[in-house]
Design a protein around this motif. Structure first.
Motif, PDB file in Angstrom:
ATOM      1  N   PHE A  91       0.895  -1.282  -0.127  1.00 28.57           N
ATOM      2  CA  PHE A  91       0.068  -0.153  -0.059  1.00 28.57           C
ATOM      3  C   PHE A  91       0.892   1.098  -0.017  1.00 28.57           C
ATOM      4  CE2 PHE A  91      -2.102   3.341   2.519  1.00 28.57           C
ATOM      5  CZ  PHE A  91      -3.024   3.703   1.959  1.00 28.57           C
ATOM      6  N   LEU A  92       1.714   1.246   0.727  1.00 31.32           N
ATOM      7  CA  LEU A  92       2.947   2.544   0.751  1.00 31.32           C
ATOM      8  C   LEU A  92       3.668   2.321  -0.491  1.00 31.32           C
ATOM      9  CD1 LEU A  92       4.038   2.160   4.476  1.00 31.32           C
ATOM     10  CD2 LEU A  92       2.511   3.754   3.600  1.00 31.32           C
ATOM     11  N   LEU A  93       4.039   1.445  -0.915  1.00 30.59           N
ATOM     12  CA  LEU A  93       4.697   1.356  -2.118  1.00 30.59           C
ATOM     13  C   LEU A  93       3.989   1.917  -3.309  1.00 30.59           C
ATOM     14  CD1 LEU A  93       6.624  -2.055  -2.048  1.00 30.59           C
ATOM     15  CD2 LEU A  93       7.626   0.325  -1.789  1.00 30.59           C
ATOM     16  N   ALA A  94       2.812   1.787  -3.210  1.00 30.63           N
ATOM     17  CA  ALA A  94       1.532   2.211  -4.207  1.00 30.63           C
ATOM     18  C   ALA A  94       1.585   3.848  -4.138  1.00 30.63           C
ATOM     19  CB  ALA A  94       0.299   1.512  -4.249  1.00 30.63           C
ATOM     20  N   LEU A  95       1.318   4.228  -2.912  1.00 35.86           N
ATOM     21  CA  LEU A  95       1.482   5.569  -2.810  1.00 35.86           C
ATOM     22  C   LEU A  95       2.824   6.368  -3.166  1.00 35.86           C
ATOM     23  CD1 LEU A  95      -0.079   5.994   0.889  1.00 35.86           C
ATOM     24  CD2 LEU A  95      -1.342   6.120  -1.620  1.00 35.86           C
ATOM     25  N   LEU A  96       3.795   5.598  -3.001  1.00 32.90           N
ATOM     26  CA  LEU A  96       5.096   6.136  -3.646  1.00 32.90           C
ATOM     27  C   LEU A  96       5.191   6.274  -5.026  1.00 32.90           C
ATOM     28  CD1 LEU A  96       7.456   4.319  -0.858  1.00 32.90           C
ATOM     29  CD2 LEU A  96       7.197   6.911  -1.386  1.00 32.90           C
ATOM     30  N   PHE A  97       4.622   5.330  -5.585  1.00 35.47           N
ATOM     31  CA  PHE A  97       4.767   4.953  -7.088  1.00 35.47           C
ATOM     32  C   PHE A  97       3.910   6.118  -7.669  1.00 35.47           C
ATOM     33  CE2 PHE A  97       2.164   3.482 -10.621  1.00 35.47           C
ATOM     34  CZ  PHE A  97       3.187   3.457 -11.639  1.00 35.47           C
ATOM     35  N   ILE A  98       2.745   6.476  -7.112  1.00 34.78           N
ATOM     36  CA  ILE A  98       1.885   7.552  -7.627  1.00 34.78           C
ATOM     37  C   ILE A  98       2.427   8.543  -7.485  1.00 34.78           C
ATOM     38  CG2 ILE A  98      -0.426   8.778  -7.291  1.00 34.78           C
ATOM     39  CD1 ILE A  98      -1.569   5.993  -6.209  1.00 34.78           C
ATOM     40  N   GLY A 122       4.844  -4.592 -13.838  1.00 33.66           N
ATOM     41  CA  GLY A 122       5.290  -6.202 -13.492  1.00 33.66           C
ATOM     42  C   GLY A 122       6.098  -6.000 -12.058  1.00 33.66           C
ATOM     43  N   SER A 123       6.896  -4.909 -11.716  1.00 33.52           N
ATOM     44  CA  SER A 123       7.700  -4.960 -10.780  1.00 33.52           C
ATOM     45  C   SER A 123       7.708  -4.309  -9.585  1.00 33.52           C
ATOM     46  CB  SER A 123       9.165  -4.419 -11.723  1.00 33.52           C
ATOM     47  OG  SER A 123       9.404  -5.231 -12.766  1.00 33.52           O
ATOM     48  N   LEU A 124       6.263  -3.500  -9.407  1.00 36.39           N
ATOM     49  CA  LEU A 124       6.381  -2.569  -8.414  1.00 36.39           C
ATOM     50  C   LEU A 124       6.613  -3.240  -6.922  1.00 36.39           C
ATOM     51  CD1 LEU A 124       3.047  -0.459  -9.561  1.00 36.39           C
ATOM     52  CD2 LEU A 124       5.280   0.348  -9.589  1.00 36.39           C
ATOM     53  N   TYR A 125       6.083  -4.068  -6.591  1.00 33.87           N
ATOM     54  CA  TYR A 125       6.238  -4.837  -5.516  1.00 33.87           C
ATOM     55  C   TYR A 125       7.151  -5.635  -5.150  1.00 33.87           C
ATOM     56  CZ  TYR A 125       1.758  -2.180  -5.689  1.00 33.87           C
ATOM     57  OH  TYR A 125       0.739  -1.639  -5.974  1.00 33.87           O
ATOM     58  N   ILE A 126       8.272  -5.824  -6.150  1.00 38.56           N
ATOM     59  CA  ILE A 126       9.430  -6.909  -5.579  1.00 38.56           C
ATOM     60  C   ILE A 126      10.206  -6.480  -4.429  1.00 38.56           C
ATOM     61  CG2 ILE A 126      11.605  -7.836  -6.862  1.00 38.56           C
ATOM     62  CD1 ILE A 126      10.381  -7.458  -9.416  1.00 38.56           C
ATOM     63  N   ASN A 127      10.382  -5.032  -4.224  1.00 38.59           N
ATOM     64  CA  ASN A 127      11.183  -4.831  -3.203  1.00 38.59           C
ATOM     65  C   ASN A 127      10.663  -3.392  -2.785  1.00 38.59           C
ATOM     66  OD1 ASN A 127      13.985  -3.726  -2.109  1.00 38.59           O
ATOM     67  ND2 ASN A 127      14.500  -5.846  -2.480  1.00 38.59           N
ATOM     68  N   TRP A 128      11.785  -2.682  -1.794  1.00 38.16           N
ATOM     69  CA  TRP A 128      11.297  -1.434  -1.305  1.00 38.16           C
ATOM     70  C   TRP A 128      11.960  -0.301  -1.988  1.00 38.16           C
ATOM     71  CZ3 TRP A 128      12.357  -5.783   1.560  1.00 38.16           C
ATOM     72  CH2 TRP A 128      11.401  -6.160   2.576  1.00 38.16           C
ATOM     73  N   ASP A 129      12.480  -0.556  -3.363  1.00 37.82           N
ATOM     74  CA  ASP A 129      13.119   0.428  -4.067  1.00 37.82           C
ATOM     75  C   ASP A 129      12.264   1.825  -4.079  1.00 37.82           C
ATOM     76  OD1 ASP A 129      15.591  -0.853  -6.104  1.00 37.82           O
ATOM     77  OD2 ASP A 129      14.696  -1.714  -4.730  1.00 37.82           O
ATOM     78  N   LEU A 130      11.088   1.740  -4.424  1.00 36.89           N
ATOM     79  CA  LEU A 130      10.237   3.172  -4.529  1.00 36.89           C
ATOM     80  C   LEU A 130      10.406   4.037  -3.428  1.00 36.89           C
ATOM     81  CD1 LEU A 130       7.052   1.314  -6.094  1.00 36.89           C
ATOM     82  CD2 LEU A 130       8.255   3.416  -7.025  1.00 36.89           C
ATOM     83  N   TRP A 131      11.038   3.393  -2.415  1.00 37.16           N
ATOM     84  CA  TRP A 131      10.738   4.554  -1.242  1.00 37.16           C
ATOM     85  C   TRP A 131      12.082   5.511  -1.722  1.00 37.16           C
ATOM     86  CZ3 TRP A 131       8.500   5.450   3.310  1.00 37.16           C
ATOM     87  CH2 TRP A 131       7.412   4.508   3.716  1.00 37.16           C
TER      88      TRP A 131
END
Length: 397
Positions: A91-98, A122-131
């Motif tokens: 959920f937090l990663l999705a917010l960071l992506f947006i 295809g790769s959004l939730y593999i890891n925490w990189d979006l932080w």
């Protein structure tokens, strides 16, 4: 419309990964269905389920810089179930992506391509990189608008989250050196604020749990060739060398030196947004690893550099190559974990080289775009505000 598109992309990625969550991320099923994530296994393997401090386990600590470890740790504290931990994190990663989509859109008006990119979805939730990606994009956004203090703080935070954005210092120094005005004072101030920000975040952890803090840096210096690298692909075809660490380091330094020479040779000073992908992608040509989630970084940087129809065409060709690689690595790992079918190492190695070739093609396309670009010297922010305020119509040059 942009918000709806980013939410839709986040949901598509959620449904892609949901198969593994329903089956408790069991192997080889998680590879066969290409829904592997680090979030679930590291929750238990790093003691996060027992509220152990992310850097309190010595060499068994999390293998990430401080702020990413803090995010992993804090999201684990209120959770007592691996599934709840997973859902909170994505959920937090999705917010960071947006947020990343909107920042990229603000930079040059093409941020919606980030939400449309299939390899990204295809790769959004593999890891925490979006932080670390929103702060990296903010560092670029503010730098090109001459808000250097904000940019330096954002870059310090980004590097303290994922070390990769430190590469931005290369084009920042080149752009500063090319500046017509007195650049020494502002670049010294920039480096000071960046370093100070990084130290403020890192020193408390480095002092209190030095072994755990150092584990990330030690791990990356000592690791051998890993998935996605040219070295692993070449090993599959019979090339073996005991000096890969040195070859990788020296080769990367040589490539980055060439990139600097190229940037100095441009007739007009580029913006940071225009050259960041070239620097990042060049640095990984001879890198020791290319994790599947790295496409999140590269796509964001490619999107903010887009200006012409030719580069847009190459962007989509590269995305197709990245998507093929995304499927290939999981199918190869499926075969290695006793699946009844999968991709042999020869095919996986070949696809790795194809992905690398596509990445080099994008570097060339963006470098050619810079050669053809109109002069931005004097007022680089004019172009940025102009593109952000008009519909993103791509035209050939």
């Amino acid at each position: 419309m942009l918000l709806a598109l980013a939410i839709f992309a986040s949901l598509l990625s959620f449904f892609k990964f949901s198969h593994c969550e329903k089956r408790d991320w069991q192997s080889p099923d998680n590879y066969i269905h290409a829904c592997y994530t680090d979030i679930a296994p590291l929750y238990t393997e790093r003691g996060l389920d027992k509220d152990i401090w992310a850097y309190g386990s010595g060499d068994q600590s999390v293998e990430y810089p401080v702020l990413m470890g803090v995010a992993m740790y804090l999201t684990a504290l209120p959770m007592r179930d691996i599934h709840d931990y997973y859902f909170l994190n994505i959920f937090l990663l999705a917010l960071l992506f947006i947020g990343s989509v909107f920042i990229a859109q603000r930079i040059n008006g093409y941020g919606f391509y980030y939400a449309l990119a299939p390899a990204v979805i295809g790769s959004l939730y593999i890891n925490w990189d979006l932080w670390a990606i929103p702060t990296m994009l903010l560092a670029i956004y503010w730098y090109d608008r001459k808000q250097f203090d904000y940019s330096a703080i954002a870059l310090g935070v980004s590097v303290a989250t994922k070390f990769f954005p430190v590469l931005l210092l290369i084009p920042i120094l080149v752009i500063a050196a090319r500046s017509n005005r007195s650049s020494n004072r502002y670049i010294v101030r920039y480096l000071g604020i960046f370093t100070g920000t990084w130290l403020i975040i890192n020193l408390p952890v480095a002092i209190t749990t030095p072994t755990g803090w150092w584990h990330f840096y030690k791990f990356n210096m000592e690791r051998g060739p890993d998935w996605g690298s040219i070295w692993t692909a070449l090993q599959f075809f019979g090339f073996n060398s005991g000096s890969i660490n040195y070859l990788s380091l020296l080769g990367t330094l040589a490539i980055l030196a060439w990139v600097c020479v190229y940037l100095f040779g441009l007739k007009s000073t580029p913006t940071l947004a225009e050259v960041s992908f070239i620097v990042f992608a060049s640095a990984l040509i001879l890198g020791k690893v290319y994790s599947p989630q790295y496409v999140l970084w590269f796509t964001a940087l490619a999107v903010i550099a887009l200006k012409t129809k030719q580069t847009l065409v190459m962007f989509w060709i590269w995305q197709i190559a990245e998507l093929i690689y995304h499927v290939a690595i999981w199918q190869h790992l499926a075969l290695l974990t006793n699946a009844h079918f999968g991709l042999s190492q020869a095919f996986y190695g070949a696809i790795t080289l194809v992905r690398l070739a596509a990445s080099i093609a994008v570097i060339y396309s963006l470098a050619r775009q810079l050669r053809q670009a109109r002069s931005t010297q004097g007022k680089p922010w004019d172009f940025l505000f102009e593109t952000a305020s008009t519909p993103p119509i791509v035209t050939g040059k």
